[in-house]
Design a protein around this motif. Sequence first.
Motif, mmCIF file in Angstrom:
data_model
loop_
_atom_site.group_PDB
_atom_site.id
_atom_site.type_symbol
_atom_site.label_atom_id
_atom_site.label_comp_id
_atom_site.label_asym_id
_atom_site.label_seq_id
_atom_site.Cartn_x
_atom_site.Cartn_y
_atom_site.Cartn_z
ATOM 1 N N HIS A 19 40.202 -24.286 -16.257
ATOM 2 C CA HIS A 19 39.291 -24.685 -15.178
ATOM 3 C C HIS A 19 40.050 -24.758 -13.854
ATOM 4 C CE1 HIS A 19 36.031 -26.846 -13.104
ATOM 5 N NE2 HIS A 19 36.971 -27.659 -12.663
ATOM 6 N N ASN A 20 41.218 -25.406 -13.864
ATOM 7 C CA ASN A 20 42.016 -25.533 -12.647
ATOM 8 C C ASN A 20 42.452 -24.158 -12.126
ATOM 9 O OD1 ASN A 20 41.828 -28.306 -12.722
ATOM 10 N ND2 ASN A 20 43.778 -28.582 -13.782
ATOM 11 N N ALA A 21 42.930 -23.321 -13.050
ATOM 12 C CA ALA A 21 43.439 -22.010 -12.637
ATOM 13 C C ALA A 21 42.344 -21.131 -12.039
ATOM 14 C CB ALA A 21 44.090 -21.321 -13.836
ATOM 15 N N LEU A 22 41.170 -21.153 -12.661
ATOM 16 C CA LEU A 22 40.095 -20.255 -12.230
ATOM 17 C C LEU A 22 39.320 -20.787 -11.033
ATOM 18 C CD1 LEU A 22 38.821 -19.238 -15.775
ATOM 19 C CD2 LEU A 22 40.078 -17.790 -14.172
ATOM 20 N N ARG A 23 39.265 -22.091 -10.880
ATOM 21 C CA ARG A 23 38.461 -22.672 -9.798
ATOM 22 C C ARG A 23 39.276 -22.970 -8.543
ATOM 23 N NH1 ARG A 23 33.079 -21.879 -10.910
ATOM 24 N NH2 ARG A 23 32.650 -22.393 -13.087
ATOM 25 N N HIS A 24 40.559 -23.286 -8.715
ATOM 26 C CA HIS A 24 41.318 -23.814 -7.582
ATOM 27 C C HIS A 24 42.519 -22.978 -7.166
ATOM 28 C CE1 HIS A 24 38.844 -27.332 -8.105
ATOM 29 N NE2 HIS A 24 39.348 -27.593 -9.306
ATOM 30 N N SER A 25 43.074 -22.159 -8.061
ATOM 31 C CA SER A 25 44.368 -21.536 -7.751
ATOM 32 C C SER A 25 44.262 -20.164 -7.109
ATOM 33 C CB SER A 25 45.195 -21.417 -9.034
ATOM 34 O OG SER A 25 44.747 -20.337 -9.836
ATOM 35 N N GLY A 26 43.097 -19.512 -7.199
ATOM 36 C CA GLY A 26 42.985 -18.152 -6.704
ATOM 37 C C GLY A 26 43.767 -17.147 -7.527
ATOM 38 N N ALA A 27 44.000 -17.452 -8.789
ATOM 39 C CA ALA A 27 44.817 -16.588 -9.646
ATOM 40 C C ALA A 27 44.124 -15.258 -9.910
ATOM 41 C CB ALA A 27 45.112 -17.292 -10.968
ATOM 42 N N THR B 254 49.443 -20.053 -18.248
ATOM 43 C CA THR B 254 50.205 -19.603 -17.078
ATOM 44 C C THR B 254 49.289 -18.816 -16.154
ATOM 45 O OG1 THR B 254 52.210 -19.428 -18.425
ATOM 46 C CG2 THR B 254 52.204 -18.273 -16.323
ATOM 47 N N ASP B 255 49.359 -19.118 -14.849
ATOM 48 C CA ASP B 255 48.585 -18.351 -13.875
ATOM 49 C C ASP B 255 49.494 -17.914 -12.728
ATOM 50 O OD1 ASP B 255 48.303 -20.083 -11.356
ATOM 51 O OD2 ASP B 255 47.628 -21.501 -12.884
ATOM 52 N N ASP B 256 49.056 -16.864 -12.017
ATOM 53 C CA ASP B 256 49.813 -16.364 -10.873
ATOM 54 C C ASP B 256 49.155 -16.782 -9.569
ATOM 55 O OD1 ASP B 256 47.548 -14.831 -10.880
ATOM 56 O OD2 ASP B 256 48.561 -12.887 -10.959
ATOM 57 N N GLY B 257 48.553 -17.962 -9.583
ATOM 58 C CA GLY B 257 47.819 -18.449 -8.427
ATOM 59 C C GLY B 257 48.693 -19.087 -7.374
ATOM 60 N N SER B 258 48.059 -19.893 -6.528
ATOM 61 C CA SER B 258 48.736 -20.466 -5.361
ATOM 62 C C SER B 258 49.761 -21.526 -5.721
ATOM 63 C CB SER B 258 47.694 -21.064 -4.411
ATOM 64 O OG SER B 258 46.918 -22.046 -5.099
ATOM 65 N N GLY B 259 49.638 -22.133 -6.893
ATOM 66 C CA GLY B 259 50.579 -23.160 -7.284
ATOM 67 C C GLY B 259 50.437 -24.417 -6.449
ATOM 68 N N PHE B 260 51.268 -25.415 -6.743
ATOM 69 C CA PHE B 260 51.212 -26.676 -5.996
ATOM 70 C C PHE B 260 52.490 -27.454 -6.278
ATOM 71 C CE2 PHE B 260 49.381 -27.347 -10.153
ATOM 72 C CZ PHE B 260 49.896 -28.560 -10.568
ATOM 73 N N ASP B 261 52.700 -28.474 -5.489
ATOM 74 C CA ASP B 261 53.823 -29.385 -5.715
ATOM 75 C C ASP B 261 53.306 -30.554 -6.538
ATOM 76 O OD1 ASP B 261 55.814 -31.270 -5.693
ATOM 77 O OD2 ASP B 261 56.245 -31.095 -3.558
ATOM 78 N N PRO B 262 53.699 -30.659 -7.814
ATOM 79 C CA PRO B 262 53.162 -31.740 -8.661
ATOM 80 C C PRO B 262 53.356 -33.125 -8.064
ATOM 81 C CG PRO B 262 54.310 -30.126 -10.003
ATOM 82 C CD PRO B 262 54.582 -29.763 -8.578
ATOM 83 N N GLN B 263 54.484 -33.365 -7.387
ATOM 84 C CA GLN B 263 54.729 -34.689 -6.801
ATOM 85 C C GLN B 263 53.777 -34.964 -5.643
ATOM 86 O OE1 GLN B 263 56.778 -35.840 -9.539
ATOM 87 N NE2 GLN B 263 57.048 -37.180 -7.775
ATOM 88 N N THR B 264 53.546 -33.954 -4.815
ATOM 89 C CA THR B 264 52.623 -34.133 -3.689
ATOM 90 C C THR B 264 51.208 -34.374 -4.171
ATOM 91 O OG1 THR B 264 53.991 -32.680 -2.324
ATOM 92 C CG2 THR B 264 51.730 -33.060 -1.606
ATOM 93 N N VAL B 265 50.796 -33.627 -5.189
ATOM 94 C CA VAL B 265 49.455 -33.796 -5.750
ATOM 95 C C VAL B 265 49.268 -35.200 -6.278
ATOM 96 C CG1 VAL B 265 47.963 -33.114 -7.664
ATOM 97 C CG2 VAL B 265 49.058 -31.379 -6.261
ATOM 98 N N ARG B 266 50.316 -35.708 -6.981
ATOM 99 C CA ARG B 266 50.204 -37.055 -7.556
ATOM 100 C C ARG B 266 50.131 -38.112 -6.462
ATOM 101 N NH1 ARG B 266 54.163 -36.649 -10.670
ATOM 102 N NH2 ARG B 266 53.049 -36.125 -12.557
ATOM 103 N N SER B 267 50.963 -37.982 -5.445
ATOM 104 C CA SER B 267 50.983 -38.997 -4.395
ATOM 105 C C SER B 267 49.711 -38.970 -3.555
ATOM 106 C CB SER B 267 52.201 -38.802 -3.489
ATOM 107 O OG SER B 267 52.130 -37.544 -2.836
ATOM 108 N N ALA B 268 49.081 -37.780 -3.482
ATOM 109 C CA ALA B 268 47.837 -37.670 -2.714
ATOM 110 C C ALA B 268 46.623 -38.121 -3.503
ATOM 111 C CB ALA B 268 47.643 -36.226 -2.258
ATOM 112 N N GLY B 269 46.822 -38.436 -4.793
ATOM 113 C CA GLY B 269 45.711 -38.900 -5.623
ATOM 114 C C GLY B 269 44.869 -37.788 -6.188
ATOM 115 N N ARG B 270 45.294 -36.519 -5.986
ATOM 116 C CA ARG B 270 44.544 -35.385 -6.532
ATOM 117 C C ARG B 270 45.294 -34.892 -7.758
ATOM 118 N NH1 ARG B 270 45.050 -31.288 -3.781
ATOM 119 N NH2 ARG B 270 46.616 -31.947 -2.286
ATOM 120 N N HIS B 271 44.856 -35.274 -8.914
ATOM 121 C CA HIS B 271 45.629 -35.031 -10.125
ATOM 122 C C HIS B 271 45.333 -33.698 -10.797
ATOM 123 C CE1 HIS B 271 47.075 -39.118 -9.958
ATOM 124 N NE2 HIS B 271 45.829 -39.562 -9.888
ATOM 125 N N LEU B 272 44.249 -33.010 -10.389
ATOM 126 C CA LEU B 272 43.852 -31.765 -11.046
ATOM 127 C C LEU B 272 43.768 -31.908 -12.557
ATOM 128 C CD1 LEU B 272 45.950 -29.136 -9.042
ATOM 129 C CD2 LEU B 272 43.569 -29.765 -8.715
#
Length: 381
Positions: free
Chosen positions: A301-309, A328-346
């Motif tokens: 769901h995350n890969a297909l809806r949010h990553s643009g893979a 595994t996806d070839d999408g935009s990726g993210f910084d796991p630490q930034t996502v966690r600190s921003a409250g967006r856990h995906l």
Amino acid sequence: MSHGPRSGLAAVSSALLAMSRHLEVRDVLKTIVASARELLGAQYAALGVPDDHGGFAQFVVDGVSEEQWKAIGPLPRQHGVLAAMLHEARAERLADVREDPRFEGWPPAHPDLVDFLGLPIRDGDEVLGALFLANKNCPSPQGGCGFTEQDEELLGILAQHAAIALTNARLYERSRELTIAEERSRLAHELHDAVSQKLFSLRLTAQAAARLVDRDPARAKGELRQVSALAAEAADELRAAVVELRPAALDEDGLVATLRTQIQVLDRAHSARVTFTGRGVRALPAAQEEALLRVAQEALHNALRHSGARHVDVTLDRRGAGAVLRVTDDGSGFDPQTVRSAGRHLGLVSMRDRASGVGGSLTVESAPGKGTTIEMEVPGG
């Protein structure tokens, strides 16, 4: 049993412990078959649970690849030697099953069976199934060795305990079905109350927005934002309730087939290429299979809806007694630490909770512009 009685006793003990470790009928069936094949050194093993219409309600094999099994075609009917075991409830030990007058052949893709050992699994007068082995592995390549009287006795012991394990599993599933029915009723009431209220509020807010569009566009925009928020809340509540129900496909088809089917649907529905590979995975405890499926669904769901893979690859491999899932996806990726600190856990928190809840682990590798890999490992049973 060429290594002596001590190793033979240890092997029997391991097989019986493996059978008693599972409560789901499907898990028990697969464990019985795998244990019998390993214990008696056979190339193939199978267990058929009869239905009331001359066929098999369930038919579990070990020693046949998934590709071979698909090529073989529909489940067998109750005929030939299989029917004899079910209807006459006696053991069958044959040097060459093809020479038996009851032999009626098999499909072209079916492996060639020669020496054969089979017997019914019984609970009192009820025949629960037919367990059989074929093509005993011989220590030397010259000629066939065939199954012995000792093998038949050993399989008889295994079948007796298999009957107990299978009966217990059936009782457990019936009990669980009653619990699930009660839980479904409770969820239905909760869904009706919560979602109905949300949809009622959504409708009123949408009506208010429609009235304000011409005379107060700014307020109308505010009402439409509220509509969007209410719709998202309703969707979240529905999703939270639905994911708690075990998917029926897992019980009917198993984890590998369920994943493959769902990924084929996603591949057709999205512009991204979605692929799946399953290698050597045996039956796992039901809770672990469900957790693996849910994590795969969340990661997809995350890969297909949010990553643009453009490509999402799912693999499920055997690792020891357990399995490892990798998305595994070839999408935009993210910084796991930034996502966690921003409250967006995906969904990372729920995925980790599912993994740890079944004794497994979850790792996430991602970086902006580098795609994402989510890996979950479970220990097996």
